[in-house]
Design a protein around this motif. Structure first.
Motif, PDB file in Angstrom:
ATOM      1  N   GLU A 238     -67.572  12.194  23.723  1.00 30.27           N
ATOM      2  CA  GLU A 238     -67.857  12.435  25.143  1.00 30.27           C
ATOM      3  C   GLU A 238     -69.248  13.024  25.333  1.00 30.27           C
ATOM      4  O   GLU A 238     -69.996  12.614  26.225  1.00 30.27           O
ATOM      5  CB  GLU A 238     -66.801  13.383  25.722  1.00 30.27           C
ATOM      6  CG  GLU A 238     -66.977  13.670  27.207  1.00 30.27           C
ATOM      7  CD  GLU A 238     -65.900  14.605  27.735  1.00 30.27           C
ATOM      8  OE1 GLU A 238     -65.978  14.996  28.914  1.00 30.27           O
ATOM      9  OE2 GLU A 238     -64.978  14.955  26.965  1.00 30.27           O
ATOM     10  N   ALA A 239     -69.617  13.959  24.468  1.00 28.12           N
ATOM     11  CA  ALA A 239     -70.929  14.595  24.589  1.00 28.12           C
ATOM     12  C   ALA A 239     -72.064  13.603  24.325  1.00 28.12           C
ATOM     13  O   ALA A 239     -73.146  13.712  24.912  1.00 28.12           O
ATOM     14  CB  ALA A 239     -71.025  15.778  23.625  1.00 28.12           C
ATOM     15  N   LEU A 240     -71.812  12.634  23.439  1.00 26.79           N
ATOM     16  CA  LEU A 240     -72.849  11.660  23.097  1.00 26.79           C
ATOM     17  C   LEU A 240     -72.772  10.396  23.945  1.00 26.79           C
ATOM     18  O   LEU A 240     -73.579   9.484  23.770  1.00 26.79           O
ATOM     19  CB  LEU A 240     -72.738  11.284  21.612  1.00 26.79           C
ATOM     20  CG  LEU A 240     -73.034  12.408  20.607  1.00 26.79           C
ATOM     21  CD1 LEU A 240     -72.810  11.921  19.178  1.00 26.79           C
ATOM     22  CD2 LEU A 240     -74.453  12.931  20.766  1.00 26.79           C
ATOM     23  N   GLY A 241     -71.779  10.347  24.849  1.00 29.35           N
ATOM     24  CA  GLY A 241     -71.664   9.189  25.724  1.00 29.35           C
ATOM     25  C   GLY A 241     -71.211   7.941  25.003  1.00 29.35           C
ATOM     26  O   GLY A 241     -71.640   6.830  25.334  1.00 29.35           O
ATOM     27  N   SER A 242     -70.336   8.100  24.008  1.00 26.81           N
ATOM     28  CA  SER A 242     -69.872   6.964  23.221  1.00 26.81           C
ATOM     29  C   SER A 242     -68.499   6.525  23.704  1.00 26.81           C
ATOM     30  O   SER A 242     -67.616   7.347  23.972  1.00 26.81           O
ATOM     31  CB  SER A 242     -69.794   7.348  21.742  1.00 26.81           C
ATOM     32  OG  SER A 242     -69.165   6.346  21.002  1.00 26.81           O
ATOM     33  N   SER A 243     -68.295   5.220  23.775  1.00 23.41           N
ATOM     34  CA  SER A 243     -67.022   4.673  24.232  1.00 23.41           C
ATOM     35  C   SER A 243     -66.220   4.019  23.109  1.00 23.41           C
ATOM     36  O   SER A 243     -65.108   3.556  23.333  1.00 23.41           O
ATOM     37  CB  SER A 243     -67.266   3.637  25.348  1.00 23.41           C
ATOM     38  OG  SER A 243     -68.104   2.583  24.872  1.00 23.41           O
ATOM     39  N   SER A 244     -66.771   3.956  21.916  1.00 21.10           N
ATOM     40  CA  SER A 244     -66.057   3.361  20.786  1.00 21.10           C
ATOM     41  C   SER A 244     -66.469   4.062  19.502  1.00 21.10           C
ATOM     42  O   SER A 244     -67.491   4.753  19.452  1.00 21.10           O
ATOM     43  CB  SER A 244     -66.359   1.859  20.679  1.00 21.10           C
ATOM     44  OG  SER A 244     -67.716   1.654  20.288  1.00 21.10           O
ATOM     45  N   ARG A 245     -65.677   3.852  18.453  1.00 21.24           N
ATOM     46  CA  ARG A 245     -65.968   4.500  17.181  1.00 21.24           C
ATOM     47  C   ARG A 245     -67.256   3.947  16.567  1.00 21.24           C
ATOM     48  O   ARG A 245     -68.052   4.692  15.992  1.00 21.24           O
ATOM     49  CB  ARG A 245     -64.788   4.290  16.230  1.00 21.24           C
ATOM     50  CG  ARG A 245     -64.773   5.217  15.029  1.00 21.24           C
ATOM     51  CD  ARG A 245     -64.700   6.685  15.486  1.00 21.24           C
ATOM     52  NE  ARG A 245     -64.603   7.565  14.365  1.00 21.24           N
ATOM     53  CZ  ARG A 245     -63.468   8.046  13.878  1.00 21.24           C
ATOM     54  NH1 ARG A 245     -62.316   7.722  14.441  1.00 21.24           N
ATOM     55  NH2 ARG A 245     -63.463   8.861  12.854  1.00 21.24           N
ATOM     56  N   ALA A 246     -67.444   2.646  16.682  1.00 17.94           N
ATOM     57  CA  ALA A 246     -68.661   2.053  16.141  1.00 17.94           C
ATOM     58  C   ALA A 246     -69.895   2.576  16.870  1.00 17.94           C
ATOM     59  O   ALA A 246     -70.919   2.881  16.254  1.00 17.94           O
ATOM     60  CB  ALA A 246     -68.595   0.528  16.251  1.00 17.94           C
ATOM     61  N   GLN A 247     -69.777   2.682  18.190  1.00 14.06           N
ATOM     62  CA  GLN A 247     -70.900   3.198  18.972  1.00 14.06           C
ATOM     63  C   GLN A 247     -71.153   4.661  18.657  1.00 14.06           C
ATOM     64  O   GLN A 247     -72.310   5.119  18.662  1.00 14.06           O
ATOM     65  CB  GLN A 247     -70.613   3.023  20.467  1.00 14.06           C
ATOM     66  CG  GLN A 247     -71.821   3.329  21.366  1.00 14.06           C
ATOM     67  CD  GLN A 247     -71.481   3.201  22.833  1.00 14.06           C
ATOM     68  OE1 GLN A 247     -70.436   3.688  23.272  1.00 14.06           O
ATOM     69  NE2 GLN A 247     -72.354   2.539  23.594  1.00 14.06           N
ATOM     70  N   LEU A 248     -70.082   5.395  18.355  1.00 12.54           N
ATOM     71  CA  LEU A 248     -70.233   6.814  18.021  1.00 12.54           C
ATOM     72  C   LEU A 248     -71.114   6.983  16.790  1.00 12.54           C
ATOM     73  O   LEU A 248     -71.962   7.877  16.745  1.00 12.54           O
ATOM     74  CB  LEU A 248     -68.864   7.448  17.779  1.00 12.54           C
ATOM     75  CG  LEU A 248     -68.865   8.924  17.361  1.00 12.54           C
ATOM     76  CD1 LEU A 248     -69.542   9.796  18.419  1.00 12.54           C
ATOM     77  CD2 LEU A 248     -67.439   9.416  17.090  1.00 12.54           C
ATOM     78  N   GLY A 249     -70.942   6.117  15.794  1.00  9.27           N
ATOM     79  CA  GLY A 249     -71.772   6.198  14.601  1.00  9.27           C
ATOM     80  C   GLY A 249     -73.237   6.005  14.914  1.00  9.27           C
ATOM     81  O   GLY A 249     -74.103   6.703  14.379  1.00  9.27           O
ATOM     82  N   VAL A 250     -73.529   5.073  15.821  1.00  8.82           N
ATOM     83  CA  VAL A 250     -74.919   4.826  16.220  1.00  8.82           C
ATOM     84  C   VAL A 250     -75.479   6.031  16.960  1.00  8.82           C
ATOM     85  O   VAL A 250     -76.615   6.473  16.711  1.00  8.82           O
ATOM     86  CB  VAL A 250     -75.009   3.559  17.092  1.00  8.82           C
ATOM     87  CG1 VAL A 250     -76.429   3.375  17.609  1.00  8.82           C
ATOM     88  CG2 VAL A 250     -74.558   2.342  16.303  1.00  8.82           C
ATOM     89  N   ARG A 251     -74.675   6.586  17.876  1.00  6.24           N
ATOM     90  CA  ARG A 251     -75.140   7.743  18.651  1.00  6.24           C
ATOM     91  C   ARG A 251     -75.352   8.966  17.760  1.00  6.24           C
ATOM     92  O   ARG A 251     -76.262   9.759  17.987  1.00  6.24           O
ATOM     93  CB  ARG A 251     -74.113   8.064  19.757  1.00  6.24           C
ATOM     94  CG  ARG A 251     -73.957   6.962  20.804  1.00  6.24           C
ATOM     95  CD  ARG A 251     -75.209   6.793  21.631  1.00  6.24           C
ATOM     96  NE  ARG A 251     -75.132   5.672  22.545  1.00  6.24           N
ATOM     97  CZ  ARG A 251     -74.639   5.749  23.776  1.00  6.24           C
ATOM     98  NH1 ARG A 251     -74.158   6.881  24.241  1.00  6.24           N
ATOM     99  NH2 ARG A 251     -74.616   4.674  24.546  1.00  6.24           N
ATOM    100  N   ILE A 252     -74.503   9.137  16.765  1.00  4.51           N
ATOM    101  CA  ILE A 252     -74.672  10.254  15.827  1.00  4.51           C
ATOM    102  C   ILE A 252     -76.003  10.127  15.097  1.00  4.51           C
ATOM    103  O   ILE A 252     -76.749  11.105  14.953  1.00  4.51           O
ATOM    104  CB  ILE A 252     -73.500  10.295  14.819  1.00  4.51           C
ATOM    105  CG1 ILE A 252     -72.227  10.796  15.503  1.00  4.51           C
ATOM    106  CG2 ILE A 252     -73.837  11.189  13.620  1.00  4.51           C
ATOM    107  CD1 ILE A 252     -70.990  10.724  14.623  1.00  4.51           C
ATOM    108  N   ALA A 253     -76.325   8.917  14.661  1.00  2.00           N
ATOM    109  CA  ALA A 253     -77.584   8.697  13.951  1.00  2.00           C
ATOM    110  C   ALA A 253     -78.774   8.929  14.865  1.00  2.00           C
ATOM    111  O   ALA A 253     -79.765   9.569  14.475  1.00  2.00           O
ATOM    112  CB  ALA A 253     -77.610   7.276  13.388  1.00  2.00           C
ATOM    113  N   ARG A 254     -78.701   8.446  16.085  1.00  2.00           N
ATOM    114  CA  ARG A 254     -79.813   8.600  17.022  1.00  2.00           C
ATOM    115  C   ARG A 254     -80.036  10.057  17.406  1.00  2.00           C
ATOM    116  O   ARG A 254     -81.168  10.477  17.651  1.00  2.00           O
ATOM    117  CB  ARG A 254     -79.553   7.774  18.281  1.00  2.00           C
ATOM    118  CG  ARG A 254     -79.695   6.269  18.072  1.00  2.00           C
ATOM    119  CD  ARG A 254     -79.419   5.517  19.361  1.00  2.00           C
ATOM    120  NE  ARG A 254     -79.599   4.067  19.185  1.00  2.00           N
ATOM    121  CZ  ARG A 254     -79.322   3.171  20.130  1.00  2.00           C
ATOM    122  NH1 ARG A 254     -78.840   3.572  21.314  1.00  2.00           N
ATOM    123  NH2 ARG A 254     -79.515   1.889  19.892  1.00  2.00           N
TER     124      ARG A 254
END
Length: 267
Positions: A238-254
């Motif tokens: 929620e804090a990173l604005g991710s809607s899926s697990r795959a997207q969460l990995g990208v947002r974590i890296a960014r």
């Protein structure tokens, strides 16, 4: 074939057999020298000994504790310590402290919330010091820097008793590295990360997810339940604005959350 040729042939065979016997003897000597490293070596000074069953493990640890005169180093993972385990330790550890030996123990941060730990430490007094980390190694006990105990299987129904000086010294080095990075029990655990909406624990979870670990593994390493772990993952997404697990990995890296998140070493 003349006699000289036969004699030369026999001499070659004799020399070959002698060389084979010599090498076999050297192999036997080497085996005898390292046989004490075997899992069931009976000698009390065996470099590595396998302990089978809780009774044998407990008896060996009790003997090492009774002989300890200077220091006991312990790593305890799995989060909050159960009252029954701490009650059992309370029957052994106070005598060690009363002899003047020092106890240093590493727990995960979650262990701070166990009321039984507070009572256990009060009984030990100033002879015991505790620090905590986001995650620690598997269970480990070292007595007087001469004998160490490690689990030998995931169920911890078997253990290794180590007396090989180089192995024990390596484990002590690992402990000291963790100890220098850990937070003393009297000091607060880091909470903020500098990123809005993300706590320190969520920062650690993000780093573990970036390494490719599943929820259950992340929960085990931090000493929390899988349910609690997934709650933090949801907050992180929620804090990173991710809607899926795959997207969460990208947002974590960014967001730069893929690296280790360790507190500054205390004084």
């Amino acid at each position: 074939m003349d006699a000289a040729a036969v004699a030369l042939l026999v001499r070659g065979i004799h020399d070959g057999l002698a060389d084979t016997r010599h090498r076999a003897g050297r192999i036997a000597e080497a085996f005898e020298r390292y046989a004490s490293i075997g899992p069931r070596a009976p000698e009390p000074c065996a470099a590595v000994r396998v302990l089978d069953g809780f009774d044998e493990i407990d008896a060996a640890i009790a003997a090492a504790s009774a002989a300890c005169t200077t220091e006991m180093l312990t790593v305890q993972p799995d989060g909050i310590r159960s009252p029954s385990i701490l009650a059992h330790a309370s029957t052994r550890d106070p005598a060690l402290v009363d002899r003047g030996a020092r106890m240093r123990t590493l727990y995960t941060h979650v262990a701070r919330y166990g009321h039984a730990l507070t009572a256990y430490l009060e009984r030990l007094g100033d002879g015991a010091e505790v620090r905590t980390l986001d995650e620690v190694t598997d269970r480990m006990m070292v007595f007087d820097r001469t004998v160490a105990f490690l689990p030998a299987n995931p169920e911890r129904t078997s253990a290794l008793e180590l007396r090989q000086p180089a192995l024990v010294a390596h484990l002590v080095t690992v402990f000291e590295c963790l100890w220098n990075r850990a937070v003393p029990l009297a000091e607060p655990v880091p909470a903020a990360t500098g990123i809005t909406g993300i706590t320190h624990r969520e920062r650690v979870i993000a780093a573990l997810l970036a390494e490719g670990h599943q929820d259950a593994v992340v929960a085990q390493r931090l000493g929390i339940s899988v349910r609690t772990c997934r709650h933090h993952i949801g907050r992180l997404a929620e804090a990173l604005g991710s809607s899926s697990r795959a997207q969460l990995g990208v947002r974590i890296a960014r967001a730069g959350l893929g690296g280790p998140a360790h507190p500054v070493a205390p004084r």
